[in-house]
Design a protein around this motif. Structure first.
Motif, PDB file in Angstrom:
ATOM      1  N   VAL A  96       0.808  -1.216   0.156  1.00  0.00           N
ATOM      2  CA  VAL A  96      -0.041   0.024   0.158  1.00  0.00           C
ATOM      3  C   VAL A  96       0.798   1.468   0.150  1.00  0.00           C
ATOM      4  CG1 VAL A  96      -1.746   1.373   1.238  1.00  0.00           C
ATOM      5  CG2 VAL A  96      -1.701  -1.128   1.079  1.00  0.00           C
ATOM      6  N   ALA A  97       1.889   1.165   0.798  1.00  0.00           N
ATOM      7  CA  ALA A  97       2.948   2.435   0.848  1.00  0.00           C
ATOM      8  C   ALA A  97       3.389   2.797  -0.613  1.00  0.00           C
ATOM      9  CB  ALA A  97       3.998   2.126   1.873  1.00  0.00           C
ATOM     10  N   VAL A  98       3.917   1.831  -0.991  1.00  0.00           N
ATOM     11  CA  VAL A  98       4.693   2.053  -2.425  1.00  0.00           C
ATOM     12  C   VAL A  98       3.518   2.691  -3.083  1.00  0.00           C
ATOM     13  CG1 VAL A  98       5.683   0.714  -4.417  1.00  0.00           C
ATOM     14  CG2 VAL A  98       6.419   0.249  -2.008  1.00  0.00           C
ATOM     15  N   VAL A 100      -8.546   7.406   2.298  1.00  0.00           N
ATOM     16  CA  VAL A 100      -8.231   5.924   2.541  1.00  0.00           C
ATOM     17  C   VAL A 100      -9.337   5.586   3.207  1.00  0.00           C
ATOM     18  CG1 VAL A 100      -6.727   4.374   3.753  1.00  0.00           C
ATOM     19  CG2 VAL A 100      -5.734   6.485   2.595  1.00  0.00           C
ATOM     20  N   ASP A 101      -9.969   4.374   2.504  1.00  0.00           N
ATOM     21  CA  ASP A 101     -11.294   3.612   3.377  1.00  0.00           C
ATOM     22  C   ASP A 101     -11.000   2.352   3.566  1.00  0.00           C
ATOM     23  OD1 ASP A 101     -13.602   2.339   3.680  1.00  0.00           O
ATOM     24  OD2 ASP A 101     -14.649   3.171   2.164  1.00  0.00           O
ATOM     25  N   ILE A 102     -10.684   2.238   5.100  1.00  0.00           N
ATOM     26  CA  ILE A 102     -10.403   0.974   5.473  1.00  0.00           C
ATOM     27  C   ILE A 102     -11.550   0.004   6.049  1.00  0.00           C
ATOM     28  CG2 ILE A 102      -8.754  -0.189   7.168  1.00  0.00           C
ATOM     29  CD1 ILE A 102      -7.564   2.622   7.390  1.00  0.00           C
ATOM     30  N   ARG A 103     -11.707  -1.165   5.422  1.00  0.00           N
ATOM     31  CA  ARG A 103     -12.632  -2.129   6.178  1.00  0.00           C
ATOM     32  C   ARG A 103     -12.061  -3.112   6.633  1.00  0.00           C
ATOM     33  NH1 ARG A 103     -17.746  -1.613   2.051  1.00  0.00           N
ATOM     34  NH2 ARG A 103     -17.884   0.712   1.876  1.00  0.00           N
ATOM     35  N   ARG A 115     -10.609  -4.942   3.493  1.00  0.00           N
ATOM     36  CA  ARG A 115      -9.951  -4.430   2.355  1.00  0.00           C
ATOM     37  C   ARG A 115      -9.675  -3.223   2.644  1.00  0.00           C
ATOM     38  NH1 ARG A 115     -12.790  -0.748   1.154  1.00  0.00           N
ATOM     39  NH2 ARG A 115     -14.831  -0.651   0.402  1.00  0.00           N
ATOM     40  N   VAL A 116      -8.656  -2.274   1.916  1.00  0.00           N
ATOM     41  CA  VAL A 116      -8.270  -1.076   1.839  1.00  0.00           C
ATOM     42  C   VAL A 116      -8.765  -0.523   0.683  1.00  0.00           C
ATOM     43  CG1 VAL A 116      -6.648   0.763   2.457  1.00  0.00           C
ATOM     44  CG2 VAL A 116      -6.632  -1.385   3.706  1.00  0.00           C
ATOM     45  N   ILE A 120      -7.629   2.441  -6.163  1.00  0.00           N
ATOM     46  CA  ILE A 120      -6.879   1.240  -5.857  1.00  0.00           C
ATOM     47  C   ILE A 120      -7.439   0.166  -4.892  1.00  0.00           C
ATOM     48  CG2 ILE A 120      -4.744   1.551  -7.136  1.00  0.00           C
ATOM     49  CD1 ILE A 120      -3.538   2.908  -5.068  1.00  0.00           C
ATOM     50  N   ILE A 121      -7.322  -0.997  -4.759  1.00  0.00           N
ATOM     51  CA  ILE A 121      -7.823  -1.670  -3.666  1.00  0.00           C
ATOM     52  C   ILE A 121      -7.021  -3.035  -3.287  1.00  0.00           C
ATOM     53  CG2 ILE A 121      -9.741  -3.331  -3.216  1.00  0.00           C
ATOM     54  CD1 ILE A 121     -11.687  -1.712  -4.946  1.00  0.00           C
TER      55      ILE A 121
END
Lengths: 123, 311
Positions: free
Chosen positions: B207-209, B230-233, B236-237, B301-302
């Motif tokens: 994710v960071a990259v 950023v939507d965190i569930r 998934r992110v 992006i997921i």
């Protein structure tokens, strides 16, 4: 290879110390292209680079790199030093060129990533 | 860092008792041993000195200096009690290290016998045993600190604490155009946040990259900056990088590795090699890009959290 050993091999100087000298470095890599760094680096890789702008530190941070070596005795600007202090990055400088710094480390037993297969593209 | 460790050593000196830093198995020389025997004992056991004791009572100390003196004088047949140093300082096992540390070293005694409340010889203290024990304790305290750091409140509890059919945590970051001094700051914060939420390190790295490449795109190409959401569930992110900049002229071309519209000065900084979107695609589980000329760009992006597929 330990950081201590890396310093000996490169006759390097620690500019910012955020890791113990006995910490292990599993791999080495070199690039002046930040996207290359993001593509090849894995957790703990030591990065040899000729770029000294703060983005190098950011890029390294994102890629999970802990130690950056500036080759050819380049001195990073204060912003870079400051960012490294804040983000827990260890900075080292060596008078060797990129080619020689890598060669010496490789000869001393520090491996690289080997051949990388890139999917979704040809770069 | 260095300052901290010195304070840690000082703290240890004040809080550690002799008992914890002494060597407990004392090698003892009996008063009737010959100096030749003493020399052999020291060589075999790899020690530089030992107390001379009759039972549990310490009579004196012998070290390499005394052996050398006896050797020079040709008195190796003489017994230990004739050669020992009788000016002995015995310390209690319950004393704090700070009380005895100054007795050791260049100016003081090379080694100090340690006794218990009943005057029984229970150990020996040298600069070596002290350093070894302190290093060991510093290592333990370092490990404890690390453990505490990891056990700090994990924000991941939010997914258990909050009751709903599906909880999602949304983080927003503003990215300014051409603000190179701060470029990457949002990515750095996102990386830390995901770590705190308890996302697997291998996924955090991907994710960071990806998000860093996306952030650099906002900084370099948009003229107006943009926003990263950023939507965190739980499973998934989902990251969206949205801008209202000029849009992408030729989407197909932009996705081709090596294609770049970045100006020279950006390339001098190590960016703009036309690898950004390929890097993002490689890291993400899904990537979708929408753009209209003059109408901005939206990159979605997921990352799936239950598995560790690409990368």
């Amino acid at each position: 290879m330990r950081i201590r050993e890396l310093l000996e091999v490169l006759q390097g100087k620690v500019l910012v110390e955020n890791h113990g000298l006995d910490e292990e470095i599993p791999l080495g890599g070199a690039a002046d292209l930040m996207s290359d760094v993001l593509a090849f680096a894995t957790e703990g890789t030591v990065l040899m680079t000729g770029l000294t702008n703060p983005q190098v530190v950011r890029t390294a941070e994102m890629a999970g790199i802990n130690v950056i070596v500036f080759v050819r005795d380049k001195k990073p600007p204060p912003e870079t030093i400051e960012l490294a202090r804040d983000s827990g990055m260890t900075l080292v400088s060596t008078a060797y060129t990129m080619y020689e710094a890598c060669g010496r480390l490789y000869a001393a037993g520090l491996p690289g990533r080997g051949r990388i297969k890139i999917e979704n593209g040809s770069w | 860092m260095v300052d901290q460790e010195i304070t840690k050593v000082q703290e240890l000196i004040y809080t550690t008792k002799v008992e914890a830093v002494m060597a407990p198995d004392v090698i003892v020389v009996s008063p009737s041993m010959s100096m030749t025997q003493v020399k052999e004992l020291m060589r075999k056991r790899r020690i530089a000195g030992a107390p001379v004791a009759d039972g549990d009572k310490v009579l004196g100390m012998l070290g390499t200096t005394e052996v050398m003196t006896a050797m020079e004088a040709g008195k190796m047949d003489s017994v230990a009690s004739e050669n020992m140093v009788t000016d002995v300082k015995i310390v209690s096992k319950d004393a704090y290290l700070v009380e005895v540390i100054n007795l050791l070293g260049r100016e003081g005694f090379p080694r100090l016998p340690v006794e218990d409340q009943d005057g029984k010889l229970v150990g020996i203290l040298t600069t070596g045993t002290v350093i070894k024990a302190l290093l060991h304790q510093m290592e333990i305290s370092y490990q404890q600190r690390e453990a505490e750091r990891l056990q700090r409140y994990r924000a991941s509890h939010i997914f258990q604490d909050i009751i709903s059919d599906d909880t999602s945590l949304v983080l927003r970051y503003i990215v300014d155009d051409k603000d190179f001094a701060n470029a990457g700051k949002a990515s750095s914060m996102i990386k830390k946040s995901l770590q705190r939420v308890g996302v697997l390190p291998s996924i955090v790295r991907r994710v960071a990259v990806a998000v860093y490449e996306a952030e650099m795109n906002l900084v370099i190409h948009t003229d107006v900056g943009g926003e990263i959401i950023v939507d965190i569930r739980r499973e998934r992110v989902h990251i969206s990088a949205v801008d209202h900049g000029p849009g992408i002229e030729d989407l197909e071309q932009v996705l081709r590795p090596g294609y770049s519209t970045a100006p020279e000065w950006i390339r001098d900084m190590g960016f703009g090699a036309g690898m950004g979107l390929s890097n993002i695609k490689r890291c993400a589980d899904t990537m979708k890009i929408l753009s209209t000329r003059g109408g901005g760009t939206r990159l979605d992006i997921i990352f799936l959290l239950n598995q560790d597929s690409p990368g």
